[in-house]
Design a protein around this motif. Structure first.
Motif, PDB file in Angstrom:
ATOM      1  N   LYS A  19       0.702  -1.313  -0.276  1.00 27.81           N
ATOM      2  CA  LYS A  19      -0.001  -0.238   0.054  1.00 27.81           C
ATOM      3  C   LYS A  19       0.908   1.332  -0.159  1.00 27.81           C
ATOM      4  CE  LYS A  19      -3.892  -0.115   0.226  1.00 27.81           C
ATOM      5  NZ  LYS A  19      -5.010  -0.125  -1.067  1.00 27.81           N
ATOM      6  N   ALA A  20       2.199   1.382   0.739  1.00 28.76           N
ATOM      7  CA  ALA A  20       2.751   2.473   0.737  1.00 28.76           C
ATOM      8  C   ALA A  20       3.553   2.763  -0.449  1.00 28.76           C
ATOM      9  CB  ALA A  20       3.884   2.078   1.696  1.00 28.76           C
ATOM     10  N   THR A  21       3.793   1.565  -1.431  1.00 29.06           N
ATOM     11  CA  THR A  21       4.703   1.764  -2.338  1.00 29.06           C
ATOM     12  C   THR A  21       3.964   1.524  -3.905  1.00 29.06           C
ATOM     13  OG1 THR A  21       5.063  -0.561  -2.404  1.00 29.06           O
ATOM     14  CG2 THR A  21       6.765   0.866  -1.673  1.00 29.06           C
ATOM     15  N   THR A  22       2.609   1.331  -3.836  1.00 26.50           N
ATOM     16  CA  THR A  22       2.017   1.283  -4.963  1.00 26.50           C
ATOM     17  C   THR A  22       0.262   1.946  -4.786  1.00 26.50           C
ATOM     18  OG1 THR A  22       0.808  -1.041  -4.695  1.00 26.50           O
ATOM     19  CG2 THR A  22       2.969  -1.050  -5.559  1.00 26.50           C
ATOM     20  N   PRO A  23      -0.278   2.176  -5.677  1.00 31.48           N
ATOM     21  CA  PRO A  23      -1.681   2.483  -5.617  1.00 31.48           C
ATOM     22  C   PRO A  23      -2.556   1.404  -5.887  1.00 31.48           C
ATOM     23  CG  PRO A  23      -0.908   3.244  -7.810  1.00 31.48           C
ATOM     24  CD  PRO A  23       0.001   2.332  -7.154  1.00 31.48           C
ATOM     25  N   LEU A  24      -2.083   0.024  -5.648  1.00 35.49           N
ATOM     26  CA  LEU A  24      -2.988  -1.202  -5.932  1.00 35.49           C
ATOM     27  C   LEU A  24      -3.846  -1.460  -4.688  1.00 35.49           C
ATOM     28  CD1 LEU A  24       0.055  -3.608  -6.590  1.00 35.49           C
ATOM     29  CD2 LEU A  24      -1.815  -2.867  -8.326  1.00 35.49           C
ATOM     30  N   ALA A  25      -5.175  -1.830  -5.132  1.00 31.82           N
ATOM     31  CA  ALA A  25      -5.922  -2.330  -4.180  1.00 31.82           C
ATOM     32  C   ALA A  25      -5.496  -3.925  -3.786  1.00 31.82           C
ATOM     33  CB  ALA A  25      -7.436  -2.435  -4.786  1.00 31.82           C
ATOM     34  N   VAL A  26      -5.520  -4.052  -2.513  1.00 26.07           N
ATOM     35  CA  VAL A  26      -4.972  -5.228  -1.966  1.00 26.07           C
ATOM     36  C   VAL A  26      -6.174  -6.331  -1.308  1.00 26.07           C
ATOM     37  CG1 VAL A  26      -3.209  -6.418  -0.467  1.00 26.07           C
ATOM     38  CG2 VAL A  26      -2.810  -4.457  -1.227  1.00 26.07           C
ATOM     39  N   THR A  27      -6.173  -7.570  -2.239  1.00 29.42           N
ATOM     40  CA  THR A  27      -7.285  -8.573  -1.670  1.00 29.42           C
ATOM     41  C   THR A  27      -6.234  -9.782  -0.929  1.00 29.42           C
ATOM     42  OG1 THR A  27      -8.613  -8.009  -3.695  1.00 29.42           O
ATOM     43  CG2 THR A  27      -9.238 -10.137  -2.525  1.00 29.42           C
ATOM     44  N   LEU A  28      -7.065 -10.111   0.170  1.00 28.28           N
ATOM     45  CA  LEU A  28      -6.351 -11.320   0.734  1.00 28.28           C
ATOM     46  C   LEU A  28      -7.250 -12.702   0.575  1.00 28.28           C
ATOM     47  CD1 LEU A  28      -5.163  -9.874   4.169  1.00 28.28           C
ATOM     48  CD2 LEU A  28      -3.883 -10.219   1.883  1.00 28.28           C
ATOM     49  N   SER A  29      -6.720 -13.853   0.500  1.00 29.43           N
ATOM     50  CA  SER A  29      -7.608 -15.029   0.177  1.00 29.43           C
ATOM     51  C   SER A  29      -6.475 -16.084   0.800  1.00 29.43           C
ATOM     52  CB  SER A  29      -7.613 -15.342  -1.424  1.00 29.43           C
ATOM     53  OG  SER A  29      -8.199 -16.561  -1.413  1.00 29.43           O
ATOM     54  N   VAL A  30      -6.921 -16.103   2.223  1.00 28.22           N
ATOM     55  CA  VAL A  30      -5.833 -16.777   3.027  1.00 28.22           C
ATOM     56  C   VAL A  30      -6.701 -17.893   4.005  1.00 28.22           C
ATOM     57  CG1 VAL A  30      -3.909 -15.489   2.770  1.00 28.22           C
ATOM     58  CG2 VAL A  30      -5.561 -14.986   4.593  1.00 28.22           C
ATOM     59  N   GLY A  31      -7.908 -17.976   3.790  1.00 23.45           N
ATOM     60  CA  GLY A  31      -8.732 -19.057   4.513  1.00 23.45           C
ATOM     61  C   GLY A  31      -9.518 -18.315   5.747  1.00 23.45           C
ATOM     62  N   GLU A  32      -9.804 -19.435   6.654  1.00 21.85           N
ATOM     63  CA  GLU A  32     -10.681 -19.026   7.872  1.00 21.85           C
ATOM     64  C   GLU A  32      -9.693 -18.708   8.770  1.00 21.85           C
ATOM     65  OE1 GLU A  32     -13.536 -22.255   8.757  1.00 21.85           O
ATOM     66  OE2 GLU A  32     -13.873 -22.543   6.595  1.00 21.85           O
ATOM     67  N   ARG A  33      -9.733 -17.543   9.417  1.00 20.35           N
ATOM     68  CA  ARG A  33      -8.746 -17.077  10.493  1.00 20.35           C
ATOM     69  C   ARG A  33      -9.634 -16.532  11.621  1.00 20.35           C
ATOM     70  NH1 ARG A  33      -3.754 -17.721   7.377  1.00 20.35           N
ATOM     71  NH2 ARG A  33      -2.877 -16.796   9.280  1.00 20.35           N
ATOM     72  N   THR A  34      -8.881 -16.030  12.470  1.00 16.10           N
ATOM     73  CA  THR A  34      -9.614 -15.338  13.671  1.00 16.10           C
ATOM     74  C   THR A  34     -10.055 -13.923  13.258  1.00 16.10           C
ATOM     75  OG1 THR A  34      -7.611 -14.336  14.662  1.00 16.10           O
ATOM     76  CG2 THR A  34      -8.349 -16.623  15.391  1.00 16.10           C
TER      77      THR A  34
END
Ligand code: SAM
Ligand code: SF4
Ligand code: FES
Length: 350
Positions: free
Chosen positions: A130-145
């Protein structure tokens, strides 16, 4: 021949009516000319609500390490034939920056479930992208707390993809040993509370699934009011308990894509890699019946062969620089254009 009652049902769906389970089951079962009418309606809704731009999300498969043993998945924990890897935080950030240089507006960081990267480390990766690009960031890392989801949201993650996989609770429990559908839905509700743009979805053609289950899948997505809906065929993977099962079909998957477009008209819907892997024009066919997103792989070439959720996955031997022009040509070939910018949900930008 198109039945009058089917035409009327498609027209109601196109106008945005809430469809019942029986009505969805009817649409999901259409073939021939009636199926063409369904696809045409979904394509009109896609054009009217989402426009002709196709959003590109660069997919970074940053680790295939997983604590889960989902019966359908080629990188499940007990598959000893998989060489496990994790990209370093530096490699992940570099892959994201590379995606930005290729012109993509967002990246998806995907992995097996577990701590291939500890939660703080992943938060650091998100912060740096986020600090070095204007990219939107999506996570897909499963069931977490809930705490982990909150940490990553505070770090700047915009979206989260967590397919519910199947809306049949018994089938879900059978295919995902140790887990319940209810818990997965709870995760999706947390993500919503935390302000993520939420993506869910399901596989088509899972053994034990019926057309009624698919209708339930769509009703669940509608109830969750998802911003993104990923629908792909189930593809049996070697060395898994479902290795000998029949795969989902292109036709059934396309019917589901079209019904999702009609049911949740402003959702982003990808033409999935899985569909492109079972049919040479699978992604093009999906773009013509409701899809408006493609997720080109931007994982460094050396890792790709180890992230085989299913066999014959496309782009295994390519590098990110090769997928970009390929996808752009595919999109233009369908009379569409590559959308620029992060491609947020229209609900976010409205
Ligand atoms: N581990 C995370 C999770 O399960 O949510 C994210 C990665 S997981 C590999 C991404 C998606 O791959 C799953 O949601 C599932 O729908 C899909 N998938 C896994 N095995 C598949 C198969 N054999 N055929 C088609 N899709 C598959
Ligand atoms: Fe792990 Fe996701 Fe595969 Fe399940 S689908 S085994 S959670 S990577
Ligand atoms: Fe990767 Fe076509 S999208 S080679």
């Amino acid at each position: 021949m198109i039945r009058q009652e089917v035409l009327a049902l498609i027209a109601r769906a196109e106008a945005g009516a809430d469809l019942s389970r029986d009505e969805l089951t009817c649409l999901l079962s259409l073939g021939g000319e009636e199926q063409k009418a369904l696809f045409a309606a979904a394509d009109r809704v896609r054009a009217r609500v989402m426009g002709d731009g196709v959003h590109l999300r660069g997919l970074i498969e940053f680790s295939n390490i997983c604590r889960m043993d989902c019966c359908y998945c080629g990188i499940r924990r007990s598959n000893r034939h998989v060489r496990r890897y994790r990209m370093t935080p530096e490699e992940i950030v570099a892959a994201a920056q590379g995606a930005w240089r290729l012109g993509y507006g967002s990246v998806v960081l995907q992995s097996g479930e577990g701590d291939a990267l500890d939660p703080e480390e992943l938060a650091g990766v998100v912060r740096q992208i986020k600090a070095t690009t204007p990219l939107a960031v999506t996570l897909s890392v499963g069931e977490r707390t809930r705490e982990e989801y909150a940490l990553w949201r505070e770090a700047g993650a915009d979206r989260f993809l967590l397919r519910h996989e199947t809306a049949d609770p018994e089938l879900f429990a059978r295919l995902r040993p140790g887990r319940r559908l209810e818990q997965r839905i709870q995760c999706l509700l947390w993500l919503r509370e935390l302000g993520y743009q939420v993506g869910s979805g399901f596989m088509v053609g899972l053994p034990g699934q019926t057309v009624g289950t698919l209708a339930d899948d769509i009703l669940l997505l509608k109830r969750l009011n998802v911003e993104m809906a990923g629908i792909g065929p189930f593809i049996p993977a070697p060395h898994t308990p479902l290795a000998d099962a029949a795969p989902g079909t292109v036709e059934q998957t396309l019917n589901a894509v079209a019904c999702v477009r009609l049911s949740i008209q402003d959702a982003h819907v990808p033409a999935t890699t899985a569909l492109g892997s079972i049919h040479p024009r699978g992604r093009q066919l999906a773009l013509a019946c409701g899809a408006n997103v493609i997720m080109p792989n931007v994982t460094p070439g050396k890792y790709r062969e180890h992230y085989q959720l299913y066999p014959n996955k496309i782009c295994l031997r390519e590098e990110p620089e090769q997928c970009e022009p390929c996808v752009a040509a595919l999109i233009v070939g369908e009379g569409r254009f590559v959308a620029t910018g992060p491609g947020h949900s229209p609900r976010w930008t409205a």
